[in-house]
Design a protein around this motif. Sequence first.
Motif, short mmCIF file in Angstrom:
data_model
loop_
_atom_site.label_atom_id
_atom_site.label_comp_id
_atom_site.label_asym_id
_atom_site.label_seq_id
_atom_site.Cartn_x
_atom_site.Cartn_y
_atom_site.Cartn_z
N LEU A 1 9.43 19.27 10.50
CA LEU A 1 8.30 18.71 9.55
C LEU A 1 8.88 18.61 8.34
N THR A 2 8.51 17.63 7.66
CA THR A 2 9.30 17.20 6.22
C THR A 2 8.25 17.55 5.11
N VAL A 3 7.97 18.89 4.91
CA VAL A 3 7.09 19.22 3.88
C VAL A 3 7.75 19.12 2.45
N HIS A 4 6.96 18.48 1.50
CA HIS A 4 7.60 18.18 0.18
C HIS A 4 7.14 19.31 -0.72
N GLY A 5 8.07 20.04 -1.33
CA GLY A 5 7.77 21.39 -2.21
C GLY A 5 7.37 22.33 -1.24
N THR B 1 -3.14 19.14 -1.60
CA THR B 1 -4.41 19.16 -0.84
C THR B 1 -4.73 17.36 -0.80
N ARG B 2 -4.91 16.99 0.23
CA ARG B 2 -5.29 15.41 0.28
C ARG B 2 -6.58 15.04 1.28
N ALA B 3 -7.23 14.10 0.91
CA ALA B 3 -8.34 13.82 1.87
C ALA B 3 -7.88 12.87 3.00
N GLY C 1 5.31 5.46 6.19
CA GLY C 1 4.56 6.68 7.16
C GLY C 1 4.02 7.49 6.28
N THR C 2 2.78 7.81 6.73
CA THR C 2 2.00 8.81 5.85
C THR C 2 1.92 10.29 6.23
N VAL C 3 1.51 11.20 5.57
CA VAL C 3 1.98 12.48 6.05
C VAL C 3 1.65 13.07 7.40
N LYS D 1 6.67 13.08 -8.37
CA LYS D 1 6.02 14.01 -9.46
C LYS D 1 4.62 14.03 -9.34
N GLU D 2 4.18 15.17 -8.99
CA GLU D 2 2.82 15.61 -8.52
C GLU D 2 2.43 16.85 -8.60
N ALA D 3 1.37 17.41 -8.74
CA ALA D 3 1.07 18.76 -8.88
C ALA D 3 1.57 19.39 -7.62
N ARG E 1 0.68 -1.21 -0.06
CA ARG E 1 0.04 0.03 0.09
C ARG E 1 0.90 1.27 -0.10
N ALA E 2 2.17 1.26 -0.03
CA ALA E 2 2.96 2.37 -0.06
C ALA E 2 3.38 2.98 -1.38
N ALA E 3 3.03 4.27 -1.86
CA ALA E 3 3.50 4.64 -2.92
C ALA E 3 5.06 4.94 -3.24
N MET F 1 -8.32 6.92 -2.58
CA MET F 1 -8.70 8.41 -3.38
C MET F 1 -7.63 8.54 -4.26
N GLY F 2 -6.62 8.09 -4.21
CA GLY F 2 -5.53 8.14 -5.45
C GLY F 2 -5.86 7.74 -6.96
N VAL F 3 -7.05 6.95 -6.87
CA VAL F 3 -7.39 6.34 -8.16
C VAL F 3 -7.69 7.79 -9.05
N ILE G 1 2.85 3.73 -9.08
CA ILE G 1 2.76 2.44 -9.57
C ILE G 1 1.85 1.83 -8.50
N TYR G 2 2.00 2.11 -7.00
CA TYR G 2 1.03 1.46 -6.05
C TYR G 2 -0.51 2.03 -6.55
N HIS G 3 -0.66 3.37 -6.83
CA HIS G 3 -1.93 3.96 -7.29
C HIS G 3 -2.49 3.03 -8.20
N1 UPG Z 1 4.17 14.24 2.00
C1 UPG Z 1 4.96 15.05 2.49
N2 UPG Z 1 6.09 15.18 3.73
C2 UPG Z 1 6.01 13.82 3.87
C3 UPG Z 1 5.40 12.78 3.41
C4 UPG Z 1 4.29 13.07 2.26
O1 UPG Z 1 4.85 16.69 2.17
O2 UPG Z 1 6.86 13.44 4.87
C5 UPG Z 1 3.10 14.56 0.87
C6 UPG Z 1 3.40 13.91 -0.35
O3 UPG Z 1 4.32 14.21 -1.20
C7 UPG Z 1 1.89 13.71 -0.89
C8 UPG Z 1 1.09 13.77 0.29
O4 UPG Z 1 1.95 14.42 1.31
O5 UPG Z 1 1.48 15.01 -1.61
C9 UPG Z 1 0.44 12.60 0.95
O6 UPG Z 1 1.56 11.58 0.92
P1 UPG Z 1 1.15 10.21 1.97
O7 UPG Z 1 0.55 11.02 3.16
O8 UPG Z 1 2.43 9.39 1.78
O9 UPG Z 1 -0.05 9.46 0.98
P2 UPG Z 1 -0.15 8.63 -0.15
O10 UPG Z 1 1.21 8.46 -1.13
O11 UPG Z 1 -1.22 9.48 -0.88
O12 UPG Z 1 -0.53 7.48 0.13
C10 UPG Z 1 -1.52 7.02 1.33
C11 UPG Z 1 -1.37 5.62 1.73
C12 UPG Z 1 -2.08 4.82 0.63
C13 UPG Z 1 -3.47 5.29 0.38
C14 UPG Z 1 -3.42 6.93 0.22
C15 UPG Z 1 -5.09 7.44 0.45
O13 UPG Z 1 -0.08 5.18 2.03
O14 UPG Z 1 -1.94 3.37 0.77
O15 UPG Z 1 -3.99 4.77 -0.56
O16 UPG Z 1 -2.73 7.44 1.15
O17 UPG Z 1 -4.92 8.44 -0.06
#
Ligand code: UPG
Length: 397
Positions: free
Chosen positions: A260-264, A269-271, A244-246, A331-333, A101-103, A146-148, A188-190
């Motif tokens: 805190l490790t913010v990318h870019g 915006t995420r759900a 680890g998720t964000v 590689k993301e918006a 499940r990890a991207a 939601m990534g689909v 690839i995971y998504h």
């Molecule tokens: N991100 C950061 N800093 C970090 C980790 C992530 O800025 O230290 C960003 C990342 O670039 C992305 C966003 O946060 O834009 C979300 O990343 P992450 O929390 O790793 O989520 P996903 O890669 O989208 O995947 C998680 C789960 C996956 C599930 C999905 C649901 O690993 O299994 O399908 O969330 O949306």
Amino acid sequence: MKIAIMGGDGFVGWPTALHLSNAGHEIHIIDNLSRRWIDTELGVQSLTPMDSIQERTRIWHAETGRKIHFHLIDLARDYDVLKNWLAEERPDAIVHFAEQRAAPYSMKSDRHKNYTVNNNVNATHNLLNAMVELGLDAHLVHLGTMGVYGYSTVGAAIPEGYLPVGIETMDGETVQQDILYPANPGSIYHMTKCLDQLIFQFYAKNDALRITDLHQGIVWGTHTDQTRRHDQLVNRFDYDGDYGTVLNRFLIQAAIGYPLTVHGTGGQTRAFIHIQDSVRCIEIALSNPPARGSKVEIFNQMTETHRVRDLARMISAMTGAEIAWLPNPRKEAAENDLVVHNEKFLELGLEPTTLKQGLLGEVVDVAKKFAYRVDRSRVPAVSAWTKDIATSINRDP
Ligand code: UPG
């Protein structure tokens, strides 16, 4: 119901097994324990000390008198073993979490890409194939993502799976049709979860299998009502750069004094959904199976949306943690809006646990309690989406 939980040793699988067992169902966990092997491969461990699956189920039995059965089966590789098990046990419902499940893990190397595709696609297909072969009319509930949908910069609200479109016929008339929302995977995971969607469409149409696909947001939190009952029922908690998720990562980083490790720009915006709501949603989905012969039921399993930099700022204000603005390994918006329909679960009684309800502090407390187990060198996310990005990240100090 007799419920098989494929992948019941994982981060959402384990609390789901406890939640459904607590609700009175007969639970069978089927798992190949791959998450534990991947920890060994990566040289990391869950922040929380996890016991073996056998020990976990023994403690659950001692605590509650309820039995959770465990079967070591690899869905992707042991087709015959899986089929024989299903033939013998004939579960009423199957919850399918048994995928990598990890991207970031899926993007680590060509080998990791192959592993993720082979494991995820075969697991899903083997399961459906066996159900048809055995005439097993179990309701299949799959954990999708939601990534689909992808995270485009277009601000239109995302429907629950299907997009109503008007198609012009040769006669100039417009006919309405619901199509699967266009797949737009970001890793690839998504991509494997997008492929799963097509497999579900085929089996629902061809063999009238009853299938529910849950498009889940990013899960945060660690405890549910059941994992709190005993130290040894604790859920796993991933903090490393691959698993680890964000939001959970930011919380543990704050707890150990790591910027805190913010990318870019953090404009992504995420759900999101709390782990307690995640297990409730699965129970609600199980109680509301689609009729045989109807289309795949799709729910958006999320409760709120947040921008990554807003989360970082909020946790920084709450804990005093610094924020590090890092080059994005993905590689993301850089910036996107996200509006999501989630009325179906709300109408079925889900009461969302939001970020405001004080549970962020609980995660920081858990992280502080087990901070001695953290290997700080495993915190950075080093898996790059392309070779060019890998080169530019390595060049950056
Ligand atoms: N991100 C950061 N800093 C970090 C980790 C992530 O800025 O230290 C960003 C990342 O670039 C992305 C966003 O946060 O834009 C979300 O990343 P992450 O929390 O790793 O989520 P996903 O890669 O989208 O995947 C998680 C789960 C996956 C599930 C999905 C649901 O690993 O299994 O399908 O969330 O949306």
